[in-house]
Design a protein around this motif. Structure first.
Motif, mmCIF file in Angstrom:
data_model
loop_
_atom_site.group_PDB
_atom_site.id
_atom_site.type_symbol
_atom_site.label_atom_id
_atom_site.label_comp_id
_atom_site.label_asym_id
_atom_site.label_seq_id
_atom_site.Cartn_x
_atom_site.Cartn_y
_atom_site.Cartn_z
ATOM 1 N N ALA A 308 8.310 4.775 -4.196
ATOM 2 C CA ALA A 308 9.072 3.756 -4.925
ATOM 3 C C ALA A 308 8.645 2.356 -4.496
ATOM 4 C CB ALA A 308 10.565 3.961 -4.673
ATOM 5 N N GLU A 309 8.403 2.180 -3.210
ATOM 6 C CA GLU A 309 7.989 0.871 -2.699
ATOM 7 C C GLU A 309 6.585 0.518 -3.221
ATOM 8 O OE1 GLU A 309 9.666 -1.259 -0.621
ATOM 9 O OE2 GLU A 309 8.022 -2.563 0.027
ATOM 10 N N ALA A 310 5.704 1.516 -3.268
ATOM 11 C CA ALA A 310 4.344 1.275 -3.763
ATOM 12 C C ALA A 310 4.404 0.857 -5.230
ATOM 13 C CB ALA A 310 3.491 2.523 -3.580
ATOM 14 N N MET A 311 5.308 1.488 -5.982
ATOM 15 C CA MET A 311 5.444 1.128 -7.414
ATOM 16 C C MET A 311 6.004 -0.278 -7.547
ATOM 17 S SD MET A 311 6.262 4.010 -10.051
ATOM 18 C CE MET A 311 7.532 5.053 -9.461
ATOM 19 N N LEU A 312 7.043 -0.558 -6.743
ATOM 20 C CA LEU A 312 7.700 -1.871 -6.803
ATOM 21 C C LEU A 312 6.707 -2.992 -6.533
ATOM 22 C CD1 LEU A 312 10.669 -2.840 -7.090
ATOM 23 C CD2 LEU A 312 10.741 -2.985 -4.607
ATOM 24 N N ASN A 313 5.765 -2.736 -5.614
ATOM 25 C CA ASN A 313 4.783 -3.751 -5.242
ATOM 26 C C ASN A 313 3.516 -3.691 -6.096
ATOM 27 O OD1 ASN A 313 5.621 -5.273 -2.606
ATOM 28 N ND2 ASN A 313 6.362 -3.179 -2.401
ATOM 29 N N GLY A 314 3.493 -2.782 -7.060
ATOM 30 C CA GLY A 314 2.324 -2.660 -7.924
ATOM 31 C C GLY A 314 1.089 -2.149 -7.181
ATOM 32 N N VAL A 315 1.288 -1.491 -6.017
ATOM 33 C CA VAL A 315 0.154 -0.989 -5.235
ATOM 34 C C VAL A 315 -0.309 0.363 -5.783
ATOM 35 C CG1 VAL A 315 -0.546 -0.226 -2.915
ATOM 36 C CG2 VAL A 315 0.951 -2.194 -3.174
ATOM 37 N N SER A 316 0.633 1.147 -6.283
ATOM 38 C CA SER A 316 0.282 2.435 -6.873
ATOM 39 C C SER A 316 1.349 2.738 -7.912
ATOM 40 C CB SER A 316 0.263 3.493 -5.758
ATOM 41 O OG SER A 316 0.735 4.717 -6.228
ATOM 42 N N LEU A 317 0.915 3.142 -9.086
ATOM 43 C CA LEU A 317 1.900 3.320 -10.161
ATOM 44 C C LEU A 317 2.200 4.777 -10.437
ATOM 45 C CD1 LEU A 317 0.624 0.459 -12.481
ATOM 46 C CD2 LEU A 317 2.497 0.391 -10.834
ATOM 47 N N ASP A 318 1.599 5.678 -9.628
ATOM 48 C CA ASP A 318 1.778 7.099 -9.923
ATOM 49 C C ASP A 318 2.794 7.766 -8.998
ATOM 50 O OD1 ASP A 318 0.446 7.065 -7.560
ATOM 51 O OD2 ASP A 318 -1.392 8.004 -8.294
ATOM 52 N N GLY A 319 3.558 6.950 -8.257
ATOM 53 C CA GLY A 319 4.610 7.527 -7.409
ATOM 54 C C GLY A 319 4.104 8.033 -6.074
ATOM 55 N N ARG A 320 2.778 7.911 -5.819
ATOM 56 C CA ARG A 320 2.281 8.393 -4.527
ATOM 57 C C ARG A 320 2.553 7.364 -3.428
ATOM 58 N NH1 ARG A 320 -3.680 10.726 -4.845
ATOM 59 N NH2 ARG A 320 -4.085 8.922 -6.175
ATOM 60 N N ALA A 321 2.726 7.856 -2.205
ATOM 61 C CA ALA A 321 2.881 6.957 -1.048
ATOM 62 C C ALA A 321 1.507 6.394 -0.689
ATOM 63 C CB ALA A 321 3.461 7.725 0.125
ATOM 64 N N VAL A 322 1.494 5.192 -0.112
ATOM 65 C CA VAL A 322 0.215 4.553 0.224
ATOM 66 C C VAL A 322 0.265 4.073 1.673
ATOM 67 C CG1 VAL A 322 -1.363 2.656 -0.319
ATOM 68 C CG2 VAL A 322 -0.086 3.768 -2.155
ATOM 69 N N LEU A 323 -0.781 4.389 2.421
ATOM 70 C CA LEU A 323 -0.922 3.871 3.790
ATOM 71 C C LEU A 323 -2.085 2.874 3.781
ATOM 72 C CD1 LEU A 323 -0.250 3.987 6.852
ATOM 73 C CD2 LEU A 323 -1.818 5.926 7.029
ATOM 74 N N VAL A 324 -1.755 1.596 4.011
ATOM 75 C CA VAL A 324 -2.801 0.558 4.064
ATOM 76 C C VAL A 324 -3.206 0.415 5.532
ATOM 77 C CG1 VAL A 324 -3.350 -1.866 3.619
ATOM 78 C CG2 VAL A 324 -1.767 -0.656 2.113
ATOM 79 N N LEU A 325 -4.482 0.605 5.814
ATOM 80 C CA LEU A 325 -4.972 0.523 7.193
ATOM 81 C C LEU A 325 -5.954 -0.623 7.318
ATOM 82 C CD1 LEU A 325 -5.697 4.299 7.838
ATOM 83 C CD2 LEU A 325 -3.975 2.918 9.015
ATOM 84 N N GLY A 326 -5.858 -1.396 8.382
ATOM 85 C CA GLY A 326 -6.817 -2.489 8.577
ATOM 86 C C GLY A 326 -7.064 -2.701 10.062
ATOM 87 N N PHE A 327 -8.311 -2.938 10.411
ATOM 88 C CA PHE A 327 -8.661 -3.251 11.807
ATOM 89 C C PHE A 327 -9.364 -4.596 11.820
ATOM 90 C CE2 PHE A 327 -8.120 1.274 11.848
ATOM 91 C CZ PHE A 327 -7.659 1.569 13.132
ATOM 92 N N GLU A 328 -9.274 -5.306 12.935
ATOM 93 C CA GLU A 328 -10.022 -6.551 13.062
ATOM 94 C C GLU A 328 -10.330 -6.839 14.519
ATOM 95 O OE1 GLU A 328 -7.105 -9.234 11.195
ATOM 96 O OE2 GLU A 328 -6.752 -9.985 13.217
#
Ligand SMILES: Cc1cc2nc3c(=O)[nH]c(=O)nc-3n(C[C@H](O)[C@H](O)[C@H](O)COP(=O)(O)OP(=O)(O)OC[C@H]3O[C@@H](n4cnc5c(N)ncnc54)[C@H](O)[C@@H]3O)c2cc1C
Length: 525
Positions: A308-328
């Protein structure tokens, strides 16, 4: 700052989002959403006390200055400001230019029986900056720290910077950036909050692991208390008993006024790598996040969004959960670290269809990678909350931290009980993301949305907030991971603290501020 600050909402007037696209998206959830009447003209009561002569050089009673310091930026604050209710405006706004002037404010306030509320950027969402009188007070003073600002000294050998407490995020990063450094502390309120406010509230930055709470970044600080100066020892670490610095951090303007701090800074990162991993099943995504953080990897970004959060943020529209990973890193390529994190995430059932994005060398990444895209959207988020308010949609957030073992039940209970509490108002949406990850548990951050019942919005919010807070405590969470305690969270903070600790904190308050001048009702009754 070129555009004027919004009188009722977040940030600047120019930053406000156009209503059309927000309405189109929100109507998909809530049906027809007419726009609310424009904000009411402000009602500011006359001052209760005259301006003390000793402050004439740096204080004012102008209505504009008083109304701008009447409220924080929580959802209810914005509603009250929209309705023109500035009844909490301070009687005086003092903007001291030196530590000696801060002392003068506290001395006169104690003598004249005035309550003093330290004011940084005013972005508190927990009622921390709203001036209130305590018992016996004749009036209120908002003590604005904005004149105590700037980069005062840099020790590039030890990587330490001395900064004024009233320095806002962008000015702080610009001054450090010009010398090749960064504090690397980016709360969502970064643009409109200050170093002193971050320290006073134990703010949490944008980075998901490692040094993310400002606590880890403070080397030493100075605070003016009604009973003298509290300047902490300048050492990288110490084993000498309970630490003076630790008591100052998180004191929320109740024990003293933080005037400056030595902060741990670092070289700006030039190596970055990021990726987004998608999961059909949120529970598996939680497993992946846990595997990554317990492996000892320290991703700068590790944000898990439920469907639901991914949909709300327009990150994924298919209802799947998303893990954003970043290193620096400022020192070495981080592609191999991302590869290892991706291996752990895919072993837990994740898919990374777009593959990793790796940038090496050069000054910072462009806005093209997943982490940077996230950050740009993240800073715009508060404006979305304003646009929704104009459409009579209540959108607010609350956050916590709990152990990995407690999380599944906490998540289920929060969603279930809040959805039930939303039902009388026609239902709504409850979404979750992890803002920070620790080896022993996540910091879940919930958003809830529902249609407003005009005229009853403050009670509506209070019911939902109380429901959420009760579930958090019952399910083993804390009342706040990074929003502070203020007045809003105080009853639950008290309940989660051991009674002897609360008694000890009260004793400290009595010792440092015997007349109860500072921030009555915040943190402590
Ligand atoms: C849209 C939005 C997003 C947010 N995102 C985050 C986030 O990502 N992470 C996070 O941690 N918080 C977040 N917050 C909450 C808030 O921004 C933080 O609590 C922040 O640290 C407050 O800083 P400030 O300078 O605005 O302090 P203020 O709001 O002015 O003050 C906060 C408290 O600290 C006291 N205080 C301020 N300055 C001093 C000082 N120099 N000495 C003593 N006491 C002082 C005040 O009296 C008050 O009790 C967010 C708030 C909003 C509205």
């Amino acid at each position: 700052m070129s555009s004027p600050r919004s009188r009722w909402g977040w940030g600047t007037e120019a930053g406000a989002l156009p209503l059309g696209p927000v309405r189109t998206r929100a109507q998909a959830f809530f049906g027809d959403l007419p726009e609310r009447a424009p904000p009411a003209a402000p009602r500011v009561p006359p001052p209760l006390v005259p301006l003390p002569g000793a402050w004439a050089d740096f204080a004012t009673q102008a209505d504009g200055a008083r109304l701008a310091r009447a409220l924080g930026k929580g959802w209810c604050d914005r509603v009250r400001a929209y309705q023109g209710d500035f009844s909490t405006a301070p009687d005086v706004v003092a903007t001291p230019r030196t530590e000696a002037e801060v002392e003068r404010v506290l001395e006169v306030a104690e003598r004249e029986r005035l309550a003093v509320t330290p004011f940084g950027g005013g972005s508190s969402v927990v009622g921390g900056v709203e001036p209130r009188r305590g018992p016996g007070h004749r009036g209120t003073v908002s003590l604005d720290l904005s004149a105590l600002q700037g980069l005062l000294e840099l020790d590039d050998v030890s990587q330490l910077a001395r900064l004024g407490a009233g320095t806002f995020g962008p000015a702080l990063e610009a001054a450090l950036g010009a010398r090749g450094f960064t504090l690397r502390h980016f709360p969502q309120s970064f643009e409109f909050s200050t170093l002193g406010g971050w320290i006073a509230t134990r703010a949490g930055g944008h980075f998901a692991t490692g040094a993310t709470h400002v606590d880890e970044l403070v080397h030493a600080a100075r605070m003016v208390t009604p009973r003298g100066r509290w300047a902490t020892h300048r050492v990288p670490a110490s084993g000498a008993g309970p630490e003076p610095l630790r008591l100052l951090v998180g004191s929320e303007g109740t024990l003293g006024v933080i005037t400056e701090a030595w902060m741990r800074v670092r070289r700006r990162p030039g190596f970055r790598a990021s990726a987004s991993v998608r999961f059909e099943d949120f529970a598996r995504a939680v497993e992946a996040a846990r595997a990554v953080v317990q492996s000892g990897l320290q991703p700068a970004n590790a944000r898990l969004l439920d469907g639901a959060e991914a949909m709300l943020n327009g990150v994924s529209l298919d209802g799947r959960a998303v893990l954003v990973l970043g290193f620096e890193s400022a020192d070495a390529p981080v592609g191999p670290l991302l590869d290892r994190a991706l291996a752990l995430a895919t072993a837990a059932g994740g898919e990374c269809p777009e593959g990793p994005l790796v940038r090496e060398g050069g000054e910072g990444a462009s806005a093209a990678d997943a982490g940077e895209r996230w950050r740009a959207a993240f800073l715009k988020g508060p404006y979305l909350q304003d646009a929704l308010l104009r459409l009579d949609v209540l959108a607010d957030t609350f956050e916590t931290a709990c152990t990995w073992r407690a999380f599944p039940e906490l998540y289920r209970a929060v969603k279930g009980e809040l959805e039930e509490a939303l039902a009388p108002w026609g239902g709504g949406l409850v979404t979750c993301r992890f803002t920070h990850l620790y080896p022993d548990g996540p910091a879940p951050y919930f958003t809830f949305l529902t249609r407003v019942r005009p005229g009853a919005e403050l009670e509506q919010w209070a019911t939902l907030k109380a429901t959420a807070s009760e579930v958090l405590l019952r399910q083993g969470g804390t009342i706040t991971h990074h929003h502070g305690v203020g007045r809003v969270h105080r009853p639950w903070y008290e309940r989660e603290s051991p009674p002897p600790f609360t008694a000890a904190l009260r004793a400290v308050k009595r010792e440092l501020d015997p007349a109860g001048v500072l921030n009555p009702g915040v943190l402590l009754p």
